[in-house]
Design a protein around this motif. Sequence first.
Motif, PDB file in Angstrom:
ATOM      1  N   ASP A 298       0.617   4.000   1.455  1.00 34.10           N
ATOM      2  CA  ASP A 298       0.854   4.509   2.807  1.00 34.10           C
ATOM      3  C   ASP A 298       0.847   3.364   3.814  1.00 34.10           C
ATOM      4  O   ASP A 298       0.253   3.440   4.887  1.00 34.10           O
TER       5      ASP A 298
ATOM      6  N   ALA B 149       0.848  -1.200   0.000  1.00 34.74           N
ATOM      7  CA  ALA B 149       0.000   0.000   0.000  1.00 34.74           C
ATOM      8  C   ALA B 149       0.883   1.250   0.000  1.00 34.74           C
ATOM      9  O   ALA B 149       1.947   1.276   0.632  1.00 34.74           O
TER      10      ALA B 149
ATOM     11  N   SER C 231      -5.814   1.697   0.197  1.00 35.06           N
ATOM     12  CA  SER C 231      -4.873   2.742  -0.217  1.00 35.06           C
ATOM     13  C   SER C 231      -4.729   2.666  -1.736  1.00 35.06           C
ATOM     14  O   SER C 231      -5.723   2.533  -2.447  1.00 35.06           O
TER      15      SER C 231
ATOM     16  N   LEU D  81      -0.547   3.031   7.740  1.00 39.48           N
ATOM     17  CA  LEU D  81      -1.633   2.102   8.003  1.00 39.48           C
ATOM     18  C   LEU D  81      -1.228   1.048   9.030  1.00 39.48           C
ATOM     19  O   LEU D  81      -2.049   0.622   9.858  1.00 39.48           O
TER      20      LEU D  81
END
Length: 675
Positions: A135, A133, A382, A139
């Motif tokens: 971010d 992902a 994401s 996360l």
Amino acid sequence: MSTVAQELVARSNRLGADPRTTNYAGGNTSAKGTATDPVTGEDVELLWVKGSGGDLGTLTQKNLAVLRLDRLRALVDVYPGVEREDEMVAAFDYCLHGKGGAAPSIDTAMHALVDAAHVDHLHPDSGIAFATAADGEALTREVFGDSVVWVPWRRPGFQLGLDIAAIKGANPQAIGCILGGHGITAWGSTSAEAEERSLQIVRTAEEFIASHTGPHPFGDVVQSPLPDDERRARAAALAPVIRGLASTDKPQVGHYTDSDVVLDFVSRAELGRLAELGTSCPDHFLRTKVKPLVVDLPADAPLEEVVGRLKELHALYRADYQGYYDRNATPDSPPIRGADPAIVLVPGVGMFSFGKDKQTARVAGEFYVNAINVMRGAEAISTYVPIDEAEKFRIEYWALEEAKLSRMPKPKPLATRVALVTGAGSGIGRAIAERLAAEGACVVIADLNLEGAQEVADSLGGPDVAIAVKADVTSEEDIARLIAETVLAFGGIDLVVNNAGLSISKPLLETTARDWDLQHDVMARGSFLVAREAARAMIAQDMGGDIVYIASKNSLFAGPNNIAYSATKADQAHQVRLLAAELGAHGIRVNGVNPDGVVRGSGIFAGGWGAQRAATYGVPESELGAYYAQRTLLKREVLPEHVAAAVFALTGPDLVQTTGLHIPVDSGVAAAFLR
């Protein structure tokens, strides 16, 4: 086996049996404990860890590497740095305890250096979704707090082991970590605790993804799957074409997948964007290549148009892969291994995957399904961002990976070849199927008796080696279905053995029209139908091929009470010559085998033919084989395996310039000498 190793194998098998936890052959597990040094008699600390290759779900003790922890820890002091970390793999051999078990893998350092008695490194789809992902680090903090720590992408190796060991030391509250672009690692003081923590990370990630999935992560449906029958018919028509293209550099075996996961992915608007990004986890792209080939035409486009576009896309794919290699290769990189795709996605139809054998092709497809699940999860929470191509190249063309490939056993003579044998449920056909499989071929066991055919297929190793198909060779519909099932199972077809047959021995005046028609329908018509439909697939595949007829010395020898059978065999014998002349332009070789009567193990002889022939020659049926042998020049009985050996000789690597030939397998019947 020590209690520690027993617990490790049991834990590994449980984790590996659940596809949500890790993919086939993905990840590794370890346990630390003590054992007695056989030299000093003193206790020594050991590491048991899954060795290179193998699969957690089927792990046994022999798949474990056993190493001394004191020597592994001493490697930290001689570590020459990340630029030379590959040298550390060879050093693991000097850390082995006793005979050492399996070869240590690249991840051994992670397990040895992390200060925990039990360590699991896994590749769950949900964990890799976090790892890929955009971010993912944020996360990870949001979802796991400080119990799971983010580790930025680093290629597997000694330095990654040092990194994770340092993170574990700096975060005593942590139960594990997420490795950027890669997977997860968890640890525990007991085997049960490590397993529980691994599952906690996986399930927590799954639950978060499920709770944050709104509109479909792959976008709207832009191409619905074709109806079942139409989809499989289109797949069967495309499979040989795709396999031929995917075998441009070297022959490959294929596998077709039309699971719901695949059909949904190839139906969505984001297919092109996501497929182009490629896979991320090293276990994935080492088997799937960095990205798939995606067909960009509607599922119901005319077949000729799709085939033409496939050829264009294949040329573009090869050029793109060559560019990827050229951009990233260094003077010491291994040579390019081939520029053909391992995964081909066809909207509305499904996925075709390829490999050096059926298992490799099937597993490549399974890994791409894992990649689809990863992309769905990452897009739900994401944006999917795999590791960049330079890092992928470093792993795909890693010197260690090249060394592993060089250690693979030499392929068998018929490796990658897909064979179809009719009448293979018993007798000569079974012997031929067994020989072809033993020489490395994938084999389709075709027979009217499905139960017998299935028993043969199971005895050869099951669906990664052989499948059973019920087929009446006199039926055009059955033969079309037989070829379709063959190409859907293995990607295409390379080798056909027309063996199905029967015999009725009667004098001319007692031979009925039904006797005549039945034998000609099964052997003359049946061989023609099988050869015709197989040739269609072979020509579409453009890889050449072999067609072998099991004719008979009776195609030449004029014996009594045998008009229908011998005339049919003469028909088959001339089909060999006719088809050799016609199909040679396509690289398809057509040859025949002329056996004498094969009594032992023969379904035909057991079904009444033996009694009829014995009566003709005035000998007991139990002595018919010996009677045949005594009338030959060599005085030897012909057995099913002798016919199988001739088929292998004609289709193996040594007679590649031979077509239109009949090989006698009759121990020398002068009246049947070829003229």
